[in-house]
Motif scaffolding. Structure first.
Motif, PDB file in Angstrom:
ATOM      1  N   GLY A 161      -9.939  -9.386  26.814  1.00 52.08           N
ATOM      2  CA  GLY A 161     -10.611  -8.112  27.459  1.00 52.08           C
ATOM      3  C   GLY A 161     -11.793  -8.203  26.888  1.00 52.08           C
ATOM      4  N   LYS A 162     -12.865  -7.227  27.786  1.00 56.08           N
ATOM      5  CA  LYS A 162     -13.689  -7.236  27.490  1.00 56.08           C
ATOM      6  C   LYS A 162     -14.472  -7.584  26.811  1.00 56.08           C
ATOM      7  CE  LYS A 162     -13.217  -3.120  30.643  1.00 56.08           C
ATOM      8  NZ  LYS A 162     -12.938  -1.627  31.604  1.00 56.08           N
ATOM      9  N   SER A 163     -16.116  -7.955  26.757  1.00 54.28           N
ATOM     10  CA  SER A 163     -17.430  -8.498  25.724  1.00 54.28           C
ATOM     11  C   SER A 163     -17.560  -6.526  24.852  1.00 54.28           C
ATOM     12  CB  SER A 163     -18.319  -8.507  26.173  1.00 54.28           C
ATOM     13  OG  SER A 163     -19.006  -8.115  27.052  1.00 54.28           O
ATOM     14  N   MET A 164     -17.579  -6.702  23.873  1.00 56.22           N
ATOM     15  CA  MET A 164     -18.264  -5.806  23.083  1.00 56.22           C
ATOM     16  C   MET A 164     -19.737  -5.757  22.749  1.00 56.22           C
ATOM     17  SD  MET A 164     -16.606  -4.260  19.073  1.00 56.22           S
ATOM     18  CE  MET A 164     -15.274  -4.029  20.309  1.00 56.22           C
ATOM     19  N   LYS A 165     -20.317  -4.988  23.488  1.00 58.37           N
ATOM     20  CA  LYS A 165     -21.547  -3.997  22.574  1.00 58.37           C
ATOM     21  C   LYS A 165     -21.775  -4.437  20.780  1.00 58.37           C
ATOM     22  CE  LYS A 165     -25.207  -2.512  24.817  1.00 58.37           C
ATOM     23  NZ  LYS A 165     -26.052  -1.553  25.317  1.00 58.37           N
ATOM     24  N   ILE A 166     -23.172  -5.317  20.029  1.00 60.21           N
ATOM     25  CA  ILE A 166     -22.680  -5.989  18.822  1.00 60.21           C
ATOM     26  C   ILE A 166     -23.652  -4.733  18.645  1.00 60.21           C
ATOM     27  CG2 ILE A 166     -23.605  -6.740  17.057  1.00 60.21           C
ATOM     28  CD1 ILE A 166     -21.937  -8.444  18.709  1.00 60.21           C
ATOM     29  N   LEU A 167     -24.591  -3.815  18.887  1.00 60.14           N
ATOM     30  CA  LEU A 167     -24.938  -2.446  18.814  1.00 60.14           C
ATOM     31  C   LEU A 167     -24.094  -1.573  18.570  1.00 60.14           C
ATOM     32  CD1 LEU A 167     -27.598  -1.024  17.893  1.00 60.14           C
ATOM     33  CD2 LEU A 167     -27.859  -0.654  20.683  1.00 60.14           C
ATOM     34  N   ASP A 168     -23.525  -1.135  19.379  1.00 61.53           N
ATOM     35  CA  ASP A 168     -22.052  -0.638  19.161  1.00 61.53           C
ATOM     36  C   ASP A 168     -20.962  -1.053  18.526  1.00 61.53           C
ATOM     37  OD1 ASP A 168     -23.269   0.289  22.062  1.00 61.53           O
ATOM     38  OD2 ASP A 168     -21.844  -0.006  23.420  1.00 61.53           O
ATOM     39  N   LEU A 169     -20.796  -1.517  17.936  1.00 61.52           N
ATOM     40  CA  LEU A 169     -20.136  -2.436  17.073  1.00 61.52           C
ATOM     41  C   LEU A 169     -20.636  -1.776  15.240  1.00 61.52           C
ATOM     42  CD1 LEU A 169     -17.014  -3.973  16.660  1.00 61.52           C
ATOM     43  CD2 LEU A 169     -18.797  -6.197  15.545  1.00 61.52           C
ATOM     44  N   ALA A 170     -22.038  -2.389  15.853  1.00 59.30           N
ATOM     45  CA  ALA A 170     -23.024  -1.212  14.210  1.00 59.30           C
ATOM     46  C   ALA A 170     -22.613  -0.220  13.915  1.00 59.30           C
ATOM     47  CB  ALA A 170     -23.897  -2.017  14.430  1.00 59.30           C
ATOM     48  N   LYS A 171     -22.880   0.757  14.865  1.00 59.76           N
ATOM     49  CA  LYS A 171     -22.348   2.544  15.061  1.00 59.76           C
ATOM     50  C   LYS A 171     -21.479   2.672  14.770  1.00 59.76           C
ATOM     51  CE  LYS A 171     -26.176   3.048  18.323  1.00 59.76           C
ATOM     52  NZ  LYS A 171     -26.539   3.406  20.058  1.00 59.76           N
ATOM     53  N   ARG A 172     -20.052   1.736  15.311  1.00 56.22           N
ATOM     54  CA  ARG A 172     -18.922   2.936  14.920  1.00 56.22           C
ATOM     55  C   ARG A 172     -18.954   2.571  12.947  1.00 56.22           C
ATOM     56  NH1 ARG A 172     -16.487   6.099  17.054  1.00 56.22           N
ATOM     57  NH2 ARG A 172     -16.301   5.089  19.046  1.00 56.22           N
ATOM     58  N   MET A 173     -19.041   0.911  12.344  1.00 59.64           N
ATOM     59  CA  MET A 173     -18.649   0.235  11.120  1.00 59.64           C
ATOM     60  C   MET A 173     -19.772   1.348  10.048  1.00 59.64           C
ATOM     61  SD  MET A 173     -18.177  -3.663  11.084  1.00 59.64           S
ATOM     62  CE  MET A 173     -18.295  -3.450   9.272  1.00 59.64           C
ATOM     63  N   ILE A 174     -20.966   2.021  11.104  1.00 62.23           N
ATOM     64  CA  ILE A 174     -21.238   2.838   9.724  1.00 62.23           C
ATOM     65  C   ILE A 174     -20.404   4.136   9.543  1.00 62.23           C
ATOM     66  CG2 ILE A 174     -23.798   4.266   9.728  1.00 62.23           C
ATOM     67  CD1 ILE A 174     -25.308   1.819  10.964  1.00 62.23           C
TER      68      ILE A 174
ATOM     69  N   PRO B  42       1.046  -1.015  -0.080  1.00 56.90           N
ATOM     70  CA  PRO B  42      -0.189   0.114   0.069  1.00 56.90           C
ATOM     71  C   PRO B  42       1.393   1.336   0.061  1.00 56.90           C
ATOM     72  CG  PRO B  42       0.065  -1.216   1.587  1.00 56.90           C
ATOM     73  CD  PRO B  42       0.550  -1.921   1.240  1.00 56.90           C
ATOM     74  N   ASN B  43       0.313   1.987  -0.800  1.00 60.75           N
ATOM     75  CA  ASN B  43       1.059   3.227  -0.631  1.00 60.75           C
ATOM     76  C   ASN B  43       1.894   4.441   0.888  1.00 60.75           C
ATOM     77  OD1 ASN B  43       0.925   4.462  -3.216  1.00 60.75           O
ATOM     78  ND2 ASN B  43      -1.055   4.925  -3.259  1.00 60.75           N
ATOM     79  N   PHE B  44       2.305   4.437   1.154  1.00 59.54           N
ATOM     80  CA  PHE B  44       3.367   4.180   1.943  1.00 59.54           C
ATOM     81  C   PHE B  44       2.451   4.105   3.376  1.00 59.54           C
ATOM     82  CE2 PHE B  44       4.417   7.704  -0.638  1.00 59.54           C
ATOM     83  CZ  PHE B  44       5.767   8.086  -0.273  1.00 59.54           C
ATOM     84  N   ASP B  45       2.169   2.358   3.288  1.00 61.39           N
ATOM     85  CA  ASP B  45       1.646   1.934   4.592  1.00 61.39           C
ATOM     86  C   ASP B  45       1.201   2.732   5.167  1.00 61.39           C
ATOM     87  OD1 ASP B  45       2.958   0.218   3.702  1.00 61.39           O
ATOM     88  OD2 ASP B  45       5.353   1.001   4.789  1.00 61.39           O
ATOM     89  N   VAL B  46       0.241   3.112   4.725  1.00 60.10           N
ATOM     90  CA  VAL B  46      -0.674   3.999   5.903  1.00 60.10           C
ATOM     91  C   VAL B  46      -2.723   3.433   4.853  1.00 60.10           C
ATOM     92  CG1 VAL B  46      -1.915   5.892   5.304  1.00 60.10           C
ATOM     93  CG2 VAL B  46       0.295   5.792   5.869  1.00 60.10           C
ATOM     94  N   ARG B  47      -3.460   3.237   6.053  1.00 57.01           N
ATOM     95  CA  ARG B  47      -4.683   2.936   5.477  1.00 57.01           C
ATOM     96  C   ARG B  47      -6.051   3.621   6.710  1.00 57.01           C
ATOM     97  NH1 ARG B  47      -6.833  -0.298   9.931  1.00 57.01           N
ATOM     98  NH2 ARG B  47      -4.922  -1.897  10.391  1.00 57.01           N
ATOM     99  N   ASN B  48      -6.836   3.577   6.311  1.00 59.05           N
ATOM    100  CA  ASN B  48      -8.232   4.165   6.612  1.00 59.05           C
ATOM    101  C   ASN B  48      -8.403   2.829   8.270  1.00 59.05           C
ATOM    102  OD1 ASN B  48      -9.131   5.568   4.489  1.00 59.05           O
ATOM    103  ND2 ASN B  48     -10.706   4.327   3.702  1.00 59.05           N
ATOM    104  N   ILE B  49      -9.205   3.807   9.195  1.00 59.29           N
ATOM    105  CA  ILE B  49      -9.080   2.718  10.637  1.00 59.29           C
ATOM    106  C   ILE B  49      -9.945   1.863   9.956  1.00 59.29           C
ATOM    107  CG2 ILE B  49      -9.930   2.331  12.962  1.00 59.29           C
ATOM    108  CD1 ILE B  49      -8.021   4.980  12.970  1.00 59.29           C
ATOM    109  N   LYS B  50     -10.572   0.529  10.793  1.00 63.56           N
ATOM    110  CA  LYS B  50     -11.209  -0.861  10.398  1.00 63.56           C
ATOM    111  C   LYS B  50     -11.509  -1.001  11.808  1.00 63.56           C
ATOM    112  CE  LYS B  50      -8.121  -3.419   8.640  1.00 63.56           C
ATOM    113  NZ  LYS B  50      -6.862  -4.376   8.450  1.00 63.56           N
ATOM    114  N   ILE B  51     -12.436  -1.773  12.000  1.00 64.55           N
ATOM    115  CA  ILE B  51     -12.971  -2.098  13.295  1.00 64.55           C
ATOM    116  C   ILE B  51     -12.287  -2.771  13.784  1.00 64.55           C
ATOM    117  CG2 ILE B  51     -14.434  -4.047  12.397  1.00 64.55           C
ATOM    118  CD1 ILE B  51     -15.485  -1.291  14.684  1.00 64.55           C
TER     119      ILE B  51
END
Length: 632
Positions: free
Chosen positions: A520-533, A256-265
């Motif tokens: 680690g700590k469990s994650m709410k799937i609802l929060d996961l969906a919101k963050r991905m959007i 990838p260009n200069f090893d930079v990418r978008n933040i992923k979930i």
């Protein structure tokens, strides 16, 4: 556009260095007026002086390899190497003076002047090339359309990243961004901007007209979630991350260009990345023949990729899905062209096919990742869950004992802990059989030398059929994103993390153990969906809606905590623990599994599930038709 991949040949650089060094030797005589002062016949001495200079320069520069790096990128270390090479040359000239120069009035001052002139000429030459390149480079970059950004933080990793991107043709670094108080106003000749809230960040955006903020690593992203990351998404600024080295493809693949990418979930798990020491585990796999069942799946294929980098003698991929096997083979052949790779299409339910693989290739270590894992699907097809997950595991374990395999590592799941569905119970039954077989070997009632280790972990982000690909697909379609329940939570880890821990468990085991991972700590799937959007650049409910579809067959709201200290023992790795589970008698386990296989083959579903609940009494169905079979 400048061609960064085109450099002056090293031989040309070496010739120029030798020429400048020899010219400096001649110049030292001219400056001292030595030619007019020496006795008749000293011309031979001068010629000898130049010849020694030429030979010693060639020797020193080649020895210290001053020409090996690109001149345009010369740094302090390159200048030190030039200095050292010229000291070697000066030493040879001093020896020449000592042995021959006594007949003349040439003194050591000539050698000193020679050294000073040589250093000056070569460093000025290299400095000129660097300045010329930077000047041309800056003009070229000024004409390009680049993404203006700030780098988050003022630590060493952020400073290094700014220097790294200084010549980027894609990104223009305007400065550094920090939240809260700091006494630092500039760093690496770039300004440091301080903000305290979203309003100040918005004002800064208007002032500088930047469109992205770059984080130096995943830990920075996790530490900033809840403040600056939320502000960026609200303001429409793109959060970027510097790609960790472990994610980069090999040198023979496009990078990838200069090893930079978008933040992923995957970067937002809310905990630090799980790491292992590759140096410690490599000797366990290097120059060994390794079999990976389910090698075409999410976990299996990543295991193959990581094992391919550890110098294994032979890697055997075994899977019943031809397309994934074909894809992983193409990847591995491209990445590791010298790897002895065998790909076999086969099913763990077929003993004869397994026997062929073990007899033909004689693996030393087996990673058993073949399984059916989709909870609702297995709730509807319980007999297949038993035949693949339980009987398939039994078949692989039996062959490991028969052929004297050193270690078998079985990949299990957190759903095997107090299972509420057929899939989880089928994996727990596989654990019971494998563990009881290992215990029987330890006790001497079964002949064999194989060490058995089971690894349990939770949901793997990005794996086939997980919520991440599903949510991505729904977001790309414009929504809605479907979540089963507003309160449902899960433990998560990334695919590379899961595979690293599986390999580490194989390294740690003394045999017959079930390893569980601290996720680690469990994650709410609802929060996961919101963050991905939000990471996709949309607003929740305004651009893309979230809908609740109800719990699926066999699904529960909360997964069990795998690494509870009361039910586990520590290991040398802080994130891996040993589960304390009830031991089963091998003859009874063998008989129970044989009965389950017979019932599954004739599709006696109710009888089979009833027996599963008798063998695993903690198996209590939830949101399933099999609740009727539970003993209340």
């Amino acid at each position: 556009m400048l061609k960064d991949g085109i450099y002056t040949r090293a031989s040309v650089v070496l010739t120029l260095e030798i020429s400048l060094s020899t010219f400096a030797s001649l110049l030292s005589f001219l400056l001292l007026g030595a030619i007019t002062e020496v006795d008749q016949g000293s011309d031979r001495f001068i010629l000898g002086w130049l010849l020694v200079s030429l030979i010693s320069s060639a020797f020193a520069f080649r020895l210290i390899r001053t020409h090996s790096s690109a001149v345009r990128y010369s740094n302090l270390w390159d200048y030190r190497r030039v200095f050292l090479a010229l000291m070697v040359k000066a030493a040879f000239l001093c020896l020449y003076i000592f042995f021959i120069g006594k007949q003349t009035r040439i003194h050591l001052g000539v050698a000193l002047l020679d050294f000073l002139i040589s250093v000056t000429l070569l460093l000025l030459a290299k400095g000129f090339v660097v300045m010329l390149y930077q000047s041309v480079r800056e003009r070229t970059l000024a004409s390009l359309s680049r993404t203006s950004l700030l780098i988050e933080g003022v630590g060493e990793s952020s400073r290094s990243l700014a220097l790294y991107l200084k010549s980027s043709e894609k990104y223009r670094v305007l400065g550094f961004l920090t939240v809260g108080e700091t006494d630092i106003t500039t760093l690496s000749d770039l300004p440091v901007y301080r903000v305290r809230d979203a309003r100040e960040l918005s004002e800064l955006k208007e002032k500088l007209d930047f469109s992205a903020v770059l984080f130096a690593d995943q830990d920075q992203v996790k530490n900033r979630e809840g403040d600056i990351l939320d502000w960026l998404l609200d303001l429409g600024l793109k959060p970027l991350i510097h790609t960790p080295a472990v994610e980069l493809p090999p040198a023979n693949e496009p990078r990838p260009n200069f090893d930079v990418r978008n933040i992923k979930i995957e970067d937002l798990l809310g905990r630090s990345e799980i790491k292992i020491s590759l140096e410690d585990i490599t000797p366990n796999f290097s120059q060994k023949t390794i079999l990976v069942t389910g090698g075409g799946g999410s976990i299996g294929s990543e295991l193959c990729r990581q094992l391919g980098s550890l110098g294994v003698k032979r890697l055997i991929i075994y899977d019943n899905a031809e397309t994934p096997v074909y894809e992983i083979r193409r990847q591995l052949e491209r990445r590791y062209p010298h790897l002895d790779l065998k790909t076999i299409v086969g099913d763990v339910r077929l003993l004869s096919r397994l026997d062929f693989v073990f007899k033909t290739h004689r693996p030393q270590i087996v990673f058993h990742a073949a399984a059916y894992k989709h909870v609702p699907l297995m709730e509807e097809n319980p007999c297949e869950a038993i035949l693949v997950n339980t009987i398939g595991s039994k078949n692989v374990a039996d062959k490991c004992v028969e052929y004297g395999i050193e270690t078998m590592v079985m990949v299990s799941t957190d759903k095997a802990v107090n299972p509420t569905n057929v899939m989880g119970c089928s994996k727990r039954l596989a654990e019971i059989y494998v563990q009881s077989l290992g215990l029987a070997i330890e006790q001497g009632s079964v002949l064999g030398n194989t060490r058995f280790v089971t690894t349990r972990f939770g949901n793997v982000l990005g794996s086939n059929g997980s919520v991440i690909p599903l949510f991505k697909e729904q977001i790309e379609r414009g929504g809605p994103v479907t979540v089963t329940h507003p309160d449902i939570t899960r433990f998560f880890m990334t695919i590379p993390e899961a595979c690293r821990l599986v390999m580490e468990a194989a390294h740690l085991t003394n045999g017959n153990q079930i390893f569980v991972f601290d996720m680690g700590k469990s994650m709410k799937i609802l929060d996961l969906a919101k963050r991905m959007i939000e990471l996709a650049g949309y607003q929740v409910d305004k651009d893309i809606k979230i809908e609740f579809s109800g719990l699926r067959l066999g699904e529960k709201l909360y997964e069990e905590v795998l690494s509870d200290e009361e039910q586990t023992l520590p290991t040398s790795h802080a994130r891996i623990r040993i589960a304390q589970v009830r031991a089963y008698d091998y003859p009874k386990a063998l008989e129970a599994v044989a009965t389950l296989e017979k019932l599954a083959c004739v599709v006696e579903v109710d009888k089979m599930v009833t027996l599963m609940k008798e063998i695993v009494p903690e198996y209590i169905s939830q949101n399933s038709k099999f609740e009727a079979l539970d003993k209340h």
